[in-house]
Motif scaffolding. Structure first.
Motif, PDB file in Angstrom:
ATOM      1  N   UNK A   1       0.828  -1.204   0.000  1.00 51.41           N
ATOM      2  CA  UNK A   1       0.000   0.000   0.000  1.00 51.41           C
ATOM      3  C   UNK A   1       0.864   1.256   0.000  1.00 51.41           C
ATOM      4  N   UNK A   2       1.960   1.220   0.752  1.00 42.11           N
ATOM      5  CA  UNK A   2       2.878   2.361   0.768  1.00 42.11           C
ATOM      6  C   UNK A   2       3.476   2.573  -0.612  1.00 42.11           C
ATOM      7  N   UNK A   3       3.838   1.485  -1.263  1.00 38.24           N
ATOM      8  CA  UNK A   3       4.419   1.578  -2.606  1.00 38.24           C
ATOM      9  C   UNK A   3       3.423   2.141  -3.605  1.00 38.24           C
ATOM     10  N   UNK A   4       2.176   1.737  -3.487  1.00 38.46           N
ATOM     11  CA  UNK A   4       1.146   2.238  -4.401  1.00 38.46           C
ATOM     12  C   UNK A   4       0.899   3.728  -4.192  1.00 38.46           C
TER      13      UNK A   4
ATOM     14  N   UNK B   1      21.689   0.319   5.053  1.00 40.20           N
ATOM     15  CA  UNK B   1      21.748   0.270   3.597  1.00 40.20           C
ATOM     16  C   UNK B   1      20.383   0.492   2.947  1.00 40.20           C
ATOM     17  N   UNK B   2      19.315   0.068   3.606  1.00 38.53           N
ATOM     18  CA  UNK B   2      17.994   0.203   2.988  1.00 38.53           C
ATOM     19  C   UNK B   2      17.591   1.666   2.834  1.00 38.53           C
ATOM     20  N   UNK B   3      18.095   2.541   3.704  1.00 37.86           N
ATOM     21  CA  UNK B   3      17.756   3.959   3.610  1.00 37.86           C
ATOM     22  C   UNK B   3      18.371   4.559   2.352  1.00 37.86           C
ATOM     23  N   UNK B   4      19.625   4.206   2.074  1.00 40.70           N
ATOM     24  CA  UNK B   4      20.268   4.670   0.849  1.00 40.70           C
ATOM     25  C   UNK B   4      19.541   4.141  -0.389  1.00 40.70           C
ATOM     26  N   UNK B   5      19.170   2.883  -0.331  1.00 41.65           N
ATOM     27  CA  UNK B   5      18.476   2.285  -1.471  1.00 41.65           C
ATOM     28  C   UNK B   5      17.112   2.930  -1.686  1.00 41.65           C
ATOM     29  N   UNK B   6      16.425   3.259  -0.598  1.00 41.22           N
ATOM     30  CA  UNK B   6      15.135   3.927  -0.706  1.00 41.22           C
ATOM     31  C   UNK B   6      15.300   5.317  -1.310  1.00 41.22           C
TER      32      UNK B   6
ATOM     33  N   UNK C   1      12.876   7.940  -9.385  1.00 38.21           N
ATOM     34  CA  UNK C   1      11.475   8.030  -9.803  1.00 38.21           C
ATOM     35  C   UNK C   1      11.052   9.459 -10.094  1.00 38.21           C
ATOM     36  N   UNK C   2      11.706  10.425  -9.435  1.00 40.28           N
ATOM     37  CA  UNK C   2      11.321  11.829  -9.600  1.00 40.28           C
ATOM     38  C   UNK C   2      12.390  12.645 -10.327  1.00 40.28           C
ATOM     39  N   UNK C   3      13.260  11.952 -11.052  1.00 40.74           N
ATOM     40  CA  UNK C   3      14.301  12.601 -11.867  1.00 40.74           C
ATOM     41  C   UNK C   3      15.134  13.579 -11.060  1.00 40.74           C
TER      42      UNK C   3
ATOM     43  N   UNK D   1       8.874  -1.234  -2.751  1.00 45.59           N
ATOM     44  CA  UNK D   1       8.669   0.178  -3.071  1.00 45.59           C
ATOM     45  C   UNK D   1       9.470   0.574  -4.307  1.00 45.59           C
ATOM     46  N   UNK D   2      10.726   0.157  -4.361  1.00 42.77           N
ATOM     47  CA  UNK D   2      11.591   0.503  -5.496  1.00 42.77           C
ATOM     48  C   UNK D   2      11.029  -0.040  -6.800  1.00 42.77           C
ATOM     49  N   UNK D   3      10.532  -1.264  -6.736  1.00 40.93           N
ATOM     50  CA  UNK D   3       9.969  -1.886  -7.933  1.00 40.93           C
ATOM     51  C   UNK D   3       8.747  -1.118  -8.433  1.00 40.93           C
ATOM     52  N   UNK D   4       7.854  -0.746  -7.514  1.00 36.96           N
ATOM     53  CA  UNK D   4       6.647  -0.007  -7.900  1.00 36.96           C
ATOM     54  C   UNK D   4       6.998   1.350  -8.488  1.00 36.96           C
ATOM     55  N   UNK D   5       7.950   2.031  -7.868  1.00 34.92           N
ATOM     56  CA  UNK D   5       8.350   3.344  -8.360  1.00 34.92           C
ATOM     57  C   UNK D   5       8.998   3.240  -9.739  1.00 34.92           C
TER      58      UNK D   5
END
Length: 236
Positions: A25-28, A70-75, A82-84, A155-159
């Motif tokens: 849901x967060x990803x959407x 590491x997940x924070x950097x990846x996020x 996603x937002x250029x 989240x990364x995949x959805x974005x």
């Protein structure tokens, strides 16, 4: 200006009211924010009187952490892509900043803030379950990191998928935006680093940057407290 304020308010409300009971849901919700911004940018680009962007801006999310996992950097990387935008992390302030043009960096910053808070909340709920409470401190740290990485992957995949469907920037403006962002990053003394996908690991790279940021660079650096970061940037 009115249209600008309206789209920002609309996206803020979307993220604030999102019922993020799980990572999907967060990803959407984040993907929906990307879609709304993409539509706004397209509508603006179609106006014959639209001005060519003159400079890039910066928007920051405070109260992250000084040494992120590491997940924070990846996020941050996923949101920036996603937002250029480009992004960087300030270890001294515990701040993640996005550099972009027009509304891009502003929307990226509060989308990242929303996702960062949501993943942390979901992780806390997950770790509160009985099976996690029985783990050792080391085990809890490992399990929590694994959970957060799993959320970030979704989240990364959805974005990424949403960006492929609705690009933020029209083709004609891509080189203009990139040049403006590069200049603004240079103003902060931030050097871009390109990763070769065939030879480098994103996760290992960010882990190295995270650990490198914690190295004691001497008393003078601490005394000056000038902590704009060792470069942190998303892979294009």
């Amino acid at each position: 200006m009115k249209n600008r304020e309206a789209i920002i308010d609309k996206i803020r409300k979307l993220l604030r009211l999102a019922n993020s009971s799980n990572e999907h849901e967060a990803a959407l919700a984040a993907a929906r924010a990307q879609e709304l911004l993409a539509k706004h940018n397209l509508d603006e680009a179609e106006l014959t009187e639209r001005e060519i962007p003159k400079e890039a801006g910066v928007a920051s999310v405070d109260n992250v952490v000084k040494k992120p996992a590491s997940w924070v950097y990846l996020l941050a990387s996923a949101v920036a892509g996603a937002f250029d935008c480009k992004y960087f992390h300030s270890p001294y302030h515990g701040r993640v900043s996005f550099v972009g043009v027009d509304l891009d960096h502003e929307v990226a910053s509060f989308t990242f803030g929303y996702l960062y808070r949501t993943i942390n909340r979901l992780a806390a709920e997950f770790m509160g379950k009985s099976q996690q409470r029985r783990l050792t401190a080391k085990g809890k740290k490992k399990v929590r990191l694994s959970y957060c990485l799993g959320c970030t992957h979704i989240v990364s995949q959805k974005l990424r998928e949403q960006h492929e469907r609705t690009p933020i920037t029209t083709t004609a403006l891509v080189p203009i935006k990139e040049a403006l962002i590069k200049q603004r990053m240079a103003d902060f003394g931030i050097v871009e680093t390109d990763l070769d996908e065939d030879n480098l690991s994103d996760r290992a790279y960010w882990a190295g940057r995270r650990d490198g940021a914690g190295i004691d660079h001497g008393r003078r650096a601490v005394r000056d407290k000038k902590a704009w970061p060792l470069r942190i940037e998303h892979r294009s």
